[in-house]
Every structure is written in C-alpha cells, then in structure tokens.
Design a protein around this motif. Structure first.
Motif, PDB file in Angstrom:
ATOM      1  N   THR A   3       0.859  -1.183   0.000  1.00 58.93           N
ATOM      2  CA  THR A   3       0.000   0.000   0.000  1.00 58.93           C
ATOM      3  C   THR A   3       0.900   1.239   0.000  1.00 58.93           C
ATOM      4  OG1 THR A   3      -0.018   0.178   2.397  1.00 58.93           O
ATOM      5  CG2 THR A   3      -1.709  -1.236   1.392  1.00 58.93           C
ATOM      6  N   PRO A   4       0.353   2.405  -0.383  1.00 57.89           N
ATOM      7  CA  PRO A   4       1.170   3.635  -0.315  1.00 57.89           C
ATOM      8  C   PRO A   4       1.734   3.882   1.079  1.00 57.89           C
ATOM      9  CG  PRO A   4      -0.814   4.021  -1.610  1.00 57.89           C
ATOM     10  CD  PRO A   4      -0.955   2.628  -1.031  1.00 57.89           C
ATOM     11  N   ALA A   5       0.950   3.603   2.112  1.00 60.80           N
ATOM     12  CA  ALA A   5       1.444   3.831   3.472  1.00 60.80           C
ATOM     13  C   ALA A   5       2.596   2.883   3.803  1.00 60.80           C
ATOM     14  CB  ALA A   5       0.305   3.643   4.480  1.00 60.80           C
ATOM     15  N   ALA A   6       2.456   1.622   3.405  1.00 59.18           N
ATOM     16  CA  ALA A   6       3.517   0.653   3.671  1.00 59.18           C
ATOM     17  C   ALA A   6       4.773   0.991   2.867  1.00 59.18           C
ATOM     18  CB  ALA A   6       3.035  -0.760   3.335  1.00 59.18           C
ATOM     19  N   THR A   7       4.576   1.500   1.653  1.00 62.63           N
ATOM     20  CA  THR A   7       5.720   1.910   0.833  1.00 62.63           C
ATOM     21  C   THR A   7       6.446   3.091   1.476  1.00 62.63           C
ATOM     22  OG1 THR A   7       4.517   1.204  -1.142  1.00 62.63           O
ATOM     23  CG2 THR A   7       6.439   2.610  -1.479  1.00 62.63           C
ATOM     24  N   ARG A   9       6.511   3.806   4.621  1.00 64.14           N
ATOM     25  CA  ARG A   9       7.202   3.345   5.824  1.00 64.14           C
ATOM     26  C   ARG A   9       8.506   2.631   5.456  1.00 64.14           C
ATOM     27  NH1 ARG A   9       5.772  -1.234  10.225  1.00 64.14           N
ATOM     28  NH2 ARG A   9       5.920  -2.472   8.327  1.00 64.14           N
ATOM     29  N   LEU A  10       8.457   1.808   4.430  1.00 60.57           N
ATOM     30  CA  LEU A  10       9.660   1.108   3.988  1.00 60.57           C
ATOM     31  C   LEU A  10      10.717   2.107   3.511  1.00 60.57           C
ATOM     32  CD1 LEU A  10      11.253  -1.416   3.312  1.00 60.57           C
ATOM     33  CD2 LEU A  10       9.882  -1.695   1.243  1.00 60.57           C
ATOM     34  N   ASP A  11      10.278   3.142   2.817  1.00 58.96           N
ATOM     35  CA  ASP A  11      11.194   4.188   2.358  1.00 58.96           C
ATOM     36  C   ASP A  11      11.893   4.847   3.558  1.00 58.96           C
ATOM     37  OD1 ASP A  11      12.145   6.037   0.155  1.00 58.96           O
ATOM     38  OD2 ASP A  11      11.192   7.481   1.477  1.00 58.96           O
ATOM     39  N   ARG A  12      11.119   5.129   4.594  1.00 66.97           N
ATOM     40  CA  ARG A  12      11.696   5.754   5.792  1.00 66.97           C
ATOM     41  C   ARG A  12      12.676   4.791   6.474  1.00 66.97           C
ATOM     42  NH1 ARG A  12      10.231   5.596  10.995  1.00 66.97           N
ATOM     43  NH2 ARG A  12       8.199   4.657  10.614  1.00 66.97           N
ATOM     44  N   PRO A 115      10.020   2.312  -5.747  1.00 68.20           N
ATOM     45  CA  PRO A 115       8.745   2.340  -6.481  1.00 68.20           C
ATOM     46  C   PRO A 115       8.512   1.060  -7.290  1.00 68.20           C
ATOM     47  CG  PRO A 115       9.888   4.433  -6.694  1.00 68.20           C
ATOM     48  CD  PRO A 115      10.850   3.482  -6.021  1.00 68.20           C
ATOM     49  N   TRP A 116       9.576   0.522  -7.845  1.00 69.67           N
ATOM     50  CA  TRP A 116       9.477  -0.742  -8.576  1.00 69.67           C
ATOM     51  C   TRP A 116       9.279  -1.908  -7.614  1.00 69.67           C
ATOM     52  CZ3 TRP A 116      13.039  -4.794  -8.106  1.00 69.67           C
ATOM     53  CH2 TRP A 116      12.853  -5.865  -8.996  1.00 69.67           C
TER      54      TRP A 116
END
Ligand SMILES: [Zn+2]
Length: 200
Positions: A3-7, A9-12, A115-116
């Motif tokens: 999900t955008p939120a999970a993405t 969080r992973l980015d952070r 993103p990929w």
C-alpha cells in the motif's frame, strides 16, 4: 504489492538504516562507558559478544552471505545478509546493478528502486524484513545519545558515518577508515561543501 502507506514506511526505514547501523556500531564498541547503564531492556543480547559481529556491519558486505529469513539470528549480524540478499534479488529481477557492495551504497540502491520493488510479489516479505532490522537497530542506536552523527559524508569512505562526541573531534565510524576531523577542519569542509552546492 505494498500500500502507499507501507511503501512510505519502507522508504523511511531504508533511509534511517545507515544512521541506525552507524549508531548501533558505536554503541557496541568495546570501551563504551555508558553502555551498561542503558542496555537493560534494550536488548537481551550481551553487548560485548555483539561488538565483534557489529564491526562487520558497516564494511563491504560479503558477496556470499546467505539469506536466512527464518533463522534464529541474534545481534545485528543479519543486517549484512538481509540487505545484501535483497539487493541481489533487486539486481537479478530489475537488471540495474548497485555501484558497489558497501551497505550504504546498497541501501541507497534499494531506496532508489523502491517504487518498482513495491509492485513485486515479494514486497510484503521485503518490507517485513527491513522493518524487523530497523526495529532491532533502534534500541542499540539510542545507547549513545551524546554522540551525534554529522551531516557531511566522510571525506575518505564517503559514507555518512562521521560522528562527534561532546568535546571531541569528529571521527568516522566505518571500520578501517579512521578519518578524524578537528572541529575547524569539519567547519572548513562544511563551508566548501556549501560553496560547491551553491555553485552547482
Ligand atoms: Zn570514513
């Protein structure tokens, strides 16, 4: 598929890890004076046996490190294996290769391909493993609040690993690097860095 939120969080988590690993490394170095009074509750692992393992964390990752997601890992040793294994999977499936095998480089590489990666069928497992790594590093990173990570990258190894303890020179935390900058040297570098940015 994340999900955008999970993405986000992973980015952070990926962006936090170089700093967390640097602090975790410092926290477990032999000779740490504040360690014993803060370690209770932060980790069940005794600090000293960890220190040797943690020393390997910030250096080049071994290319033959085996990923062990279900193992009974302890300490921070899995950081190298986890990050290396996911970087290898990215390289195989995406095609773009990381510039080298330093952990800092690999984490920047993973961040750039997020993103990929978020669209891949293994994205959930990936996010969970990075979250687990982040969670285990955080209490270790809090052990040395008086040591601050500096903004500028190290002039020799180019990782963001310069640390200044109150009243001391800035030192690079990367094993084998050994750069030490006096406060005036650091300030000179900061000025030169800012000038270069302004000129660009
Ligand atoms: Zn360095």
């Amino acid at each position: 598929m994340l999900t955008p939120a999970a993405t986000a969080r992973l980015d952070r988590h990926l962006r936090d890890l170089p700093e967390l690993l640097a602090y975790a490394h410092l926290a477990l170095q032999p000779g740490s004076t504040t360690r014993s009074s803060h370690v209770t509750g932060a980790t069940r692992t005794a600090p000293l046996p960890c220190s040797i393992n943690v020393l390997s964390l910030l250096g080049p990752a071994a290319s033959d490190t085996v990923r062990d997601p279900h193992g009974d890992q302890d300490g921070l040793v899995p950081a190298v294996g986890t990050i290396t294994a996911w970087a290898r999977l990215h390289a195989e499936e995406h095609g773009q290769q990381p510039a080298d095998t330093n952990l800092g480089t690999l984490l920047a590489y993973l961040t750039s391909l997020l993103p990929w990666a978020a669209e891949q069928p293994w994205a959930d497992e990936y996010a969970n493993e990075i979250a687990d790594l982040h969670r285990r590093c955080t209490p270790l990173a809090l052990l040395r609040p008086r040591r601050r990570l500096m903004q500028l990258p190290c002039p020799r190894c180019h990782l963001q690993s310069l640390v200044r303890e109150d009243g001391h020179d800035a030192e690079c935390a990367t094993p084998g690097c050994g750069v030490i900058l006096r406060p005036d040297e650091y300030d000179q570098r900061a000025t030169a860095y800012a000038d270069a940015l302004n000129a660009a």
